[in-house]
Design an enzyme around this catalytic site. Structure first.
Site, PDB file in Angstrom:
ATOM      1  N   THR A 113       2.959 -51.801  43.466  1.00  0.00           N
ATOM      2  CA  THR A 113       3.135 -50.427  42.960  1.00  0.00           C
ATOM      3  C   THR A 113       1.877 -49.926  42.263  1.00  0.00           C
ATOM      4  OG1 THR A 113       4.156 -51.396  41.016  1.00  0.00           O
ATOM      5  CG2 THR A 113       5.628 -50.568  42.689  1.00  0.00           C
ATOM      6  N   THR A 114       1.154 -50.848  41.604  1.00  0.00           N
ATOM      7  CA  THR A 114      -0.092 -50.432  40.942  1.00  0.00           C
ATOM      8  C   THR A 114      -1.198 -50.264  41.980  1.00  0.00           C
ATOM      9  OG1 THR A 114       0.601 -51.747  39.055  1.00  0.00           O
ATOM     10  CG2 THR A 114      -1.662 -50.992  39.047  1.00  0.00           C
ATOM     11  N   ASP A 173       4.350 -53.146  34.960  1.00  0.00           N
ATOM     12  CA  ASP A 173       4.797 -52.804  36.312  1.00  0.00           C
ATOM     13  C   ASP A 173       4.476 -51.333  36.570  1.00  0.00           C
ATOM     14  OD1 ASP A 173       6.222 -53.032  38.770  1.00  0.00           O
ATOM     15  OD2 ASP A 173       7.894 -52.006  37.823  1.00  0.00           O
ATOM     16  N   ASP A 209      10.775 -58.043  41.208  1.00  0.00           N
ATOM     17  CA  ASP A 209       9.643 -57.804  42.127  1.00  0.00           C
ATOM     18  C   ASP A 209       9.479 -58.993  43.079  1.00  0.00           C
ATOM     19  OD1 ASP A 209       9.188 -55.441  40.960  1.00  0.00           O
ATOM     20  OD2 ASP A 209       7.198 -55.868  40.170  1.00  0.00           O
TER      21      ASP A 209
END
Length: 527
Positions: free
Chosen positions: A94-95, A61, A387
């Site tokens: 998020t990445t 994550d 998530d």
């Protein structure tokens, strides 16, 4: 005339191109750290803390990885920040947001070296971002009116979110759990009423969704194990007054009989407090602090289930889902709001006994029990599920959906390319660069899956020049696939947040032309 140094001795400053280079390098290095975790075939990172216990976290994550890094480079901190905001705002992507910002800066570095002014690059990026957003808006689908299609959209989004996580093997099972839990919220984005309990043992497949609330505590000895139509008083109060509490107090007595009197008075005080609590007409008492043997005995005699040491998170959530309030004084029973539920009973999960509250006042409350081989697996499973829950709860509110697998990036890149052809001047270079940065995301997804990215991206580009195409990267077969048939969907809100956050962050870093590091404060020698 030589100018004296402006800053203190230990302060440093970097100007112009050097400052810009330091920013670019830092931001690109951060993007490269999380790059390999992108996509369904992304790899995990092991994070080991240097503190006591040297705890180990295994995760892919982006936000978790970046949060754990201690970074010195100021530009890199901006990227860490956007990934954190992305996590708080929509829960996923998020990445992607860090990788896209890194790619935008990589392109910007080439243009700065070609003597294009940063402000021209920023103007081009802004036009391109607006164009890309409009392209997404036109292509977004909304099935909110058709409940069946909307549920299948939610399932697809949950499976796409989970396919890059540890839960990818059982993604259908977990997607169903997540969708069931979120549909109960009836449009609320407050995930507090969904509780996740982790119990080591079994396999990930044994995880299940339970209606109601589960408290990770045992029922005391001699107390009722099952209560129907429970009236619950949730409290945060000291139930250990059967000992002298004043720290450092010295009580002088002239005989042992006096000690017994003091103890008797303490017990009497405790008995009065218990009587006041029982006077609320309850049959279950949950306390955040310890309940000592004497009051526990009194509760058992009155047929009241007393649960002690329920952690703060536990009692706050319990108060929320049973519709009660946390009390700490018991003089006015009429002003205390009690919690209600239909049944309280003891259940077993694996080897552990837990207390189950079913039929709670807040109908949307539920508990997801995660099982898994070890605590590391469970922690990562919880992050993955969180998530998915975040993305789904946002999608229920903003129900627009896009296809996944690099399809949105190619759609945006195509539109941005067309804009570049129409734009005169140096801005066109920046707009073209934006298009290349967008294409970097499907390229990285393909690279991480060990596929030939150059071949795949050129095939994708050709497909996207046809009318109404659903082409994206299918990493399972290693070719270009139809994303609609494969059921790979993403939330519009996540993609929009990625696009806008990454553009704003890269714009902010591009504006930098000087980095000043302050001198550390010295403690004055006090003599």
């Amino acid at each position: 005339m030589a100018v004296e140094r402006l800053l203190k001795d230990e302060a440093t400053e970097e100007k112009g191109d050097r400052a810009r280079m330091a920013s670019f390098v830092g931001a690109m290095a951060i993007a490269d750290v999380v790059k390999t975790t992108l996509g369904p075939k992304g790899m995990d990172k092991i994070l080991q803390s240097t503190g006591r216990g040297r705890t180990v976290t295994v995760t892919n994550d982006g936000a978790t990885i970046l949060k754990s890094l201690h970074i010195d480079n100021p530009a890199a901190k901006v990227l860490v920040d956007i990934s954190k905001v992305q996590d708080d705002e929509v829960g996923d992507g998020t990445t992607s947001v860090v990788v896209l910002a890194g790619e935008l800066l990589r392109e910007a570095e080439k243009m700065v070296n070609a003597k294009i002014h940063p402000m021209t690059i920023i103007a081009g990026y802004r036009m391109a971002a607006e164009c890309a957003r409009n392209a997404l808006l036109q292509k977004a689908m909304d099935n909110k009116q058709d409940p069946e299609k909307f549920t299948s959209d939610l399932m697809n989004i949950a499976m796409t979110t989970l396919s890059s996580k540890i839960l990818s093997q059982d993604k259908e099972h977990f997607a169903k759990l997540a969708v069931d839990a979120v549909v109960r919220l009836k449009g609320s984005t407050n995930l507090d009423s969904i509780q996740i309990i982790k119990k080591a043992g079994g396999s990930l497949k044994d995880s299940f969704l339970d209606e109601g609330f589960i408290l990770d505590k045992k029922i005391g000895i001699g107390q009722p194990k099952r209560i129907e139509n429970a009236k619950i008083l949730v409290a945060n109060t000291a139930m250990d007054t059967d000992k002298v509490k004043i720290y450092g107090a010295r009580v002088r007595v002239d005989s042992m009989a006096r000690v017994a009197e003091i103890e008797g008075a303490e017990k009497e005080k405790m008995r009065e407090k218990v009587q006041k609590i029982i006077a609320h007409g309850i049959n279950c008492f949950v306390n955040r602090q310890l309940i000592y043997n004497f009051p526990e005995e009194l509760f058992a005699d009155a047929g009241i289930l007393a649960i002690e040491h329920a952690d703060f998170d536990g009692i706050e959530r319990l108060a929320l889902v049973t519709g009660g309030e946390i009390a700490s004084t018991f003089d006015n029973p009429e002003s205390v709001k009690l919690g209600h539920c239909k049944l309280i009973e003891e259940i077993m999960i694996g080897e552990d006994k837990l207390i189950h509250f079913s039929g709670v006042a807040m109908g949307q409350a539920c508990t997801i029990v995660l099982r898994g081989a070890s605590s590391h697996v469970l922690d990562e499973a919880e992050r993955s599920l969180h998530d998915a829950l975040c993305v789904l709860s946002q999608t229920v509110n903003d129900s627009r959906v896009l296809l996944g697998g690099g399809w949105p990036e190619m759609v945006m890149a195509k539109e941005v390319d067309e804009l570049a052809r129409k734009t005169p001047g140096k801005k066109a270079h920046a707009i073209e660069a934006f298009s290349r940065a967008l294409q970097a995301i499907p390229t990285i997804i393909a690279d991480n899956a060990g596929l030939d990215s150059a071949e795949l991206i050129s095939q994708l580009r050709a497909e996207h020049h046809k009318e109404r195409t659903n082409a994206g990267i299918d990493v399972i077969t290693g070719g270009v696939g139809d994303m609609e048939k494969l059921g790979i969907s993403e939330s519009f809100k996540v993609k929009q947040a990625v696009l806008l956050s990454a553009t704003e962050a890269s714009e902010m870093i591009l504006r930098v032309d000087e980095i000043i590091t302050c001198a550390p404060r010295r403690r004055e020698d006090r003599m």
